[in-house]
Design a protein around this motif. Structure first.
Motif, short mmCIF file in Angstrom:
data_model
loop_
_atom_site.label_atom_id
_atom_site.label_comp_id
_atom_site.label_asym_id
_atom_site.label_seq_id
_atom_site.Cartn_x
_atom_site.Cartn_y
_atom_site.Cartn_z
N GLU A 67 38.90 -31.41 35.45
CA GLU A 67 39.56 -30.49 36.37
C GLU A 67 38.42 -30.03 37.50
OE1 GLU A 67 43.15 -27.09 36.67
OE2 GLU A 67 42.61 -28.11 34.79
N MET A 68 37.33 -29.37 36.88
CA MET A 68 36.43 -28.70 37.49
C MET A 68 35.71 -29.71 38.54
SD MET A 68 34.74 -25.96 35.05
CE MET A 68 33.95 -24.91 36.11
N ILE A 69 35.31 -31.13 38.05
CA ILE A 69 34.65 -32.12 38.88
C ILE A 69 35.62 -32.41 40.09
CG2 ILE A 69 34.04 -34.56 39.09
CD1 ILE A 69 33.09 -33.95 35.91
N GLU A 70 36.98 -32.50 39.96
CA GLU A 70 37.87 -32.78 40.95
C GLU A 70 37.96 -31.36 42.07
OE1 GLU A 70 38.23 -36.05 41.35
OE2 GLU A 70 37.25 -36.08 39.35
N HIS A 71 37.90 -30.45 41.25
CA HIS A 71 37.97 -29.23 42.34
C HIS A 71 36.73 -29.34 43.06
CE1 HIS A 71 38.38 -25.08 43.16
NE2 HIS A 71 37.15 -25.05 43.09
N LEU A 72 35.61 -29.52 42.79
CA LEU A 72 34.41 -29.64 43.65
C LEU A 72 34.31 -30.96 44.57
CD1 LEU A 72 31.56 -28.52 40.96
CD2 LEU A 72 32.53 -27.38 42.71
N ALA A 73 34.77 -31.92 43.98
CA ALA A 73 34.96 -33.19 44.79
C ALA A 73 35.79 -33.27 46.06
CB ALA A 73 35.41 -34.60 43.92
N SER A 74 36.88 -32.54 45.75
CA SER A 74 37.62 -32.26 46.85
C SER A 74 36.89 -31.55 47.89
CB SER A 74 38.82 -31.22 46.51
OG SER A 74 38.63 -29.99 46.26
N ARG A 75 35.98 -30.69 47.81
CA ARG A 75 35.09 -30.02 48.80
C ARG A 75 33.76 -30.75 49.28
NH1 ARG A 75 38.29 -26.88 45.92
NH2 ARG A 75 39.10 -24.49 46.66
N ALA A 76 33.56 -31.86 48.53
CA ALA A 76 32.17 -32.43 48.56
C ALA A 76 32.16 -32.80 50.27
CB ALA A 76 32.12 -33.81 48.02
N LEU A 77 33.06 -33.00 50.97
CA LEU A 77 32.76 -33.77 52.42
C LEU A 77 32.73 -32.42 53.28
CD1 LEU A 77 35.52 -36.40 52.52
CD2 LEU A 77 33.35 -36.57 52.11
N THR A 78 32.89 -31.31 52.84
CA THR A 78 32.73 -30.30 53.77
C THR A 78 31.83 -28.87 53.01
OG1 THR A 78 34.84 -29.03 52.84
CG2 THR A 78 34.88 -30.37 54.55
N PRO A 79 30.47 -29.41 52.78
CA PRO A 79 29.57 -28.54 52.09
C PRO A 79 29.33 -27.15 52.81
CG PRO A 79 28.25 -30.25 52.73
CD PRO A 79 29.91 -30.82 52.83
N GLY A 80 29.05 -26.18 52.29
CA GLY A 80 28.71 -24.97 52.87
C GLY A 80 29.81 -24.36 53.72
N ARG A 81 31.04 -24.79 53.82
CA ARG A 81 32.13 -24.20 54.52
C ARG A 81 33.31 -23.90 53.84
NH1 ARG A 81 33.80 -28.29 59.27
NH2 ARG A 81 33.31 -29.98 57.74
N LEU A 82 34.07 -22.90 54.20
CA LEU A 82 35.29 -22.73 53.57
C LEU A 82 36.41 -23.76 53.74
CD1 LEU A 82 36.93 -20.45 52.11
CD2 LEU A 82 37.62 -19.43 54.24
N ALA A 83 36.69 -24.48 52.87
CA ALA A 83 37.45 -25.63 52.95
C ALA A 83 38.36 -25.72 51.76
CB ALA A 83 36.77 -26.95 53.55
N PRO A 84 39.01 -24.88 51.50
CA PRO A 84 39.73 -25.26 50.16
C PRO A 84 40.91 -26.32 50.39
CG PRO A 84 40.58 -23.30 51.20
CD PRO A 84 39.24 -23.48 52.07
N CYS A 85 41.18 -27.07 49.20
CA CYS A 85 42.09 -28.01 49.56
C CYS A 85 43.53 -27.51 48.98
CB CYS A 85 41.70 -29.28 48.42
SG CYS A 85 42.99 -30.54 48.44
N PRO A 86 44.55 -27.52 49.86
CA PRO A 86 45.76 -26.84 49.65
C PRO A 86 46.83 -27.77 48.54
CG PRO A 86 45.81 -28.21 51.83
CD PRO A 86 44.32 -28.19 51.45
N HIS A 87 46.22 -28.98 48.31
CA HIS A 87 47.02 -29.68 47.22
C HIS A 87 46.25 -29.58 45.84
CE1 HIS A 87 49.42 -31.31 50.72
NE2 HIS A 87 48.26 -31.85 51.14
N ILE A 88 45.28 -28.95 45.64
CA ILE A 88 44.62 -28.73 44.36
C ILE A 88 44.86 -27.32 43.93
CG2 ILE A 88 42.62 -29.00 42.88
CD1 ILE A 88 42.07 -31.48 44.46
N GLN A 89 44.99 -26.87 42.70
CA GLN A 89 45.30 -25.62 42.20
C GLN A 89 43.73 -25.17 42.27
OE1 GLN A 89 46.67 -25.10 38.23
NE2 GLN A 89 47.87 -23.20 39.01
N ASN A 90 43.61 -23.89 42.89
CA ASN A 90 42.37 -23.23 43.13
C ASN A 90 41.58 -22.79 41.88
OD1 ASN A 90 40.11 -22.80 44.48
ND2 ASN A 90 40.64 -20.66 44.98
#
Length: 239
Positions: A67-90
């Protein structure tokens, strides 16, 4: 919310449970859920495989790691920016409890502060209308095109956010011993197409199509993915 003192959960009733996890409302903040490994899963696993924890460095916490890996993978394309994925539980962090290590996650709540209904709840209560159907298509488009790995795309794992979108609250990651889909976007999309088709069948959106497969194409994709995984490991060893 105290993040230092271990949480006492054993006297509380879980608000959700599965084969591997128990889920509790945080005793100090109802906006937060606490996920722990189900003690029954630990008992079954230890009884089935007495050397499990010796062979698995993180033991019974593999589901948390996925779960944690996918949490990070969802943000991998926007490093260093606030870009939470609305479709994954934070995910908010890891804490200690009297039931073992736990994940803190942001709860998906309805307008009244209760746990939001799942897609299954909407379908079974007749509330799966035009708005939620459009939102589901948006979610499925995201799931198919994202780099996130999914292992269980069921109606119970999608929560309806009051803002009008679905959030995946469980079922992330790759359970396979060799993470082939992690290095093969094509194979990952192929697998997710299958899961999307199964979800549509589950909620009665369509009848199941024929199950004919392009076996040769799948075999080739698996071989290429394995070769890519081997190449990646060799590159890391040579660095």
């Amino acid at each position: 919310m105290d993040l230092i003192t271990p949480l006492q959960l054993s006297s509380l009733e879980p608000v959700g449970q599965g084969a591997q996890k128990l889920v509790f409302r945080h005793p100090d903040d109802p906006r937060v859920l606490v996920k722990v490994v189900n003690p029954r899963f630990i008992e079954r696993r230890d009884r089935k495989d007495r050397f499990y924890q010796k062979r698995r460095r993180i033991g019974h916490h593999r589901a948390f790691a996925r779960e944690m890996i996918e949490h990070l993978a969802s943000r991998a394309l926007t490093p260093g920016r606030l870009a939470p994925c609305p479709h994954i539980q934070n995910i908010l962090g890891v804490v200690d409890t009297d039931l073992g290590a736990a994940l803190l996650v942001e709860a998906v709540l309805d307008e009244d502060g209760n746990l939001a209904p799942t897609l299954r709840d909407l379908v079974e209560s007749g509330r799966h209308g035009h708005r939620s159907r459009q939102a589901l298509e948006t979610f499925l488009d995201w799931a198919l095109t994202s780099n996130v790995l999914i292992n269980d795309l069921s109606a119970d794992n999608l929560a309806w956010h009051p803002d009008g979108h679905f959030v995946m609250i469980d079922g992330l990651g790759d359970r396979a011993g060799i993470p082939i889909r992690a290095v093969s976007p094509w194979l990952n999309r192929l697998y997710k197409r299958k899961k999307i088709r199964q979800l549509r069948e589950e909620i009665g959106m369509e009848k199941g199509p024929g199950r004919s497969r392009k076996a040769v194409a799948v075999a080739i994709a698996i071989i290429l993915a394995l070769l890519g995984l081997i190449a990646t490991q060799l590159e890391l060893l040579l660095e």
